[in-house]
Design a protein around this motif. Structure first.
Motif, PDB file in Angstrom:
ATOM      1  N   THR A  29     -37.336 -25.170 -19.876  1.00  0.00           N
ATOM      2  CA  THR A  29     -37.450 -23.899 -20.581  1.00  0.00           C
ATOM      3  C   THR A  29     -38.905 -23.464 -20.709  1.00  0.00           C
ATOM      4  N   ALA A  30     -39.800 -24.394 -20.916  1.00  0.00           N
ATOM      5  CA  ALA A  30     -41.216 -24.037 -21.077  1.00  0.00           C
ATOM      6  C   ALA A  30     -41.767 -23.441 -19.776  1.00  0.00           C
ATOM      7  N   THR A  31     -41.431 -24.064 -18.645  1.00  0.00           N
ATOM      8  CA  THR A  31     -41.888 -23.557 -17.344  1.00  0.00           C
ATOM      9  C   THR A  31     -41.296 -22.179 -17.086  1.00  0.00           C
ATOM     10  N   TYR A  32     -40.006 -22.045 -17.406  1.00  0.00           N
ATOM     11  CA  TYR A  32     -39.330 -20.760 -17.203  1.00  0.00           C
ATOM     12  C   TYR A  32     -39.989 -19.678 -18.058  1.00  0.00           C
ATOM     13  N   GLN A  33     -40.249 -19.984 -19.337  1.00  0.00           N
ATOM     14  CA  GLN A  33     -40.864 -19.005 -20.237  1.00  0.00           C
ATOM     15  C   GLN A  33     -42.280 -18.642 -19.768  1.00  0.00           C
ATOM     16  N   ASP A  34     -43.018 -19.638 -19.272  1.00  0.00           N
ATOM     17  CA  ASP A  34     -44.369 -19.391 -18.779  1.00  0.00           C
ATOM     18  C   ASP A  34     -44.351 -18.446 -17.576  1.00  0.00           C
ATOM     19  N   ARG A  35     -43.487 -18.723 -16.621  1.00  0.00           N
ATOM     20  CA  ARG A  35     -43.395 -17.875 -15.422  1.00  0.00           C
ATOM     21  C   ARG A  35     -42.858 -16.487 -15.768  1.00  0.00           C
TER      22      ARG A  35
END
Length: 179
Positions: A67-73
């Motif tokens: 989720t963190a990677t998704y939110q960052d992108r």
């Protein structure tokens, strides 16, 4: 892809006064076109970055995703889209300002942009066409004369070749009789 700051960008707001400030605010059409070109380059660069981000993103096909990677992108993508919309608005302003500056100009027909040697076309066109026609007919007549001479020479060469062939035939026949 951004432009470097102007030399006076670090100056305090009240540094220029009078006509210098007015000249700094006036922008001519050529510099507007340069700004528009740079804006288009920025738009292309941002669009390429957006496609790069989209290519690196995984599709939501049921695979667990951080989720963190998704939110960052997603945040980067939204920021690029926001910047892209700002750049399009800037390009629209530059376009409108260029059109406003060029509104008073009369459009020049394309035919007038081609340089001619002779300015008065109507008088010279008749003479020019007549001289071109005369030149073409003389050239055609010369070509026909050369063709006639060439045919005559070809006939003479054929006669000479036939005579040589008969002479060689006679010589060979005499040599054959001798043996």
């Amino acid at each position: 892809m951004s432009t470097p700051p102007l030399s006076g960008a670090a100056m305090p707001p009240g540094a220029f006064s009078g006509p210098q400030a007015q000249a700094a605010r006036e922008v001519n059409t050529a510099s507007l076109c340069r700004i528009g070109q740079e804006t288009v380059q920025d738009i292309v660069f941002r669009t390429m970055e957006i496609f790069q981000l989209l290519r690196n993103m995984q599709l939501p096909n049921g695979v667990t995703y951080h989720t963190a990677t998704y939110q960052d992108r997603l945040g980067k993508l939204q920021e690029h889209l926001r910047q892209l919309s700002i750049l399009f608005r800037k390009l629209r302003l530059v376009y409108d300002k260029c059109n406003e500056n060029c509104a008073g100009l009369d459009p020049v027909p394309i035919e007038q942009l081609i340089p001619y040697v002779e300015e008065d076309g109507s008088k010279h066109d008749d003479r020019g066409a007549a001289s071109q026609l005369r030149f073409a007919s003389e050239e055609r007549r010369e070509i026909l004369e050369v063709n006639k001479k060439l045919k005559l020479k070809n006939q003479q060469l054929k006669q000479i070749m036939d005579q040589l062939r008969n002479l060689i035939w006679d010589i060979n026949a005499m040599l054959a009789m001798r043996n």
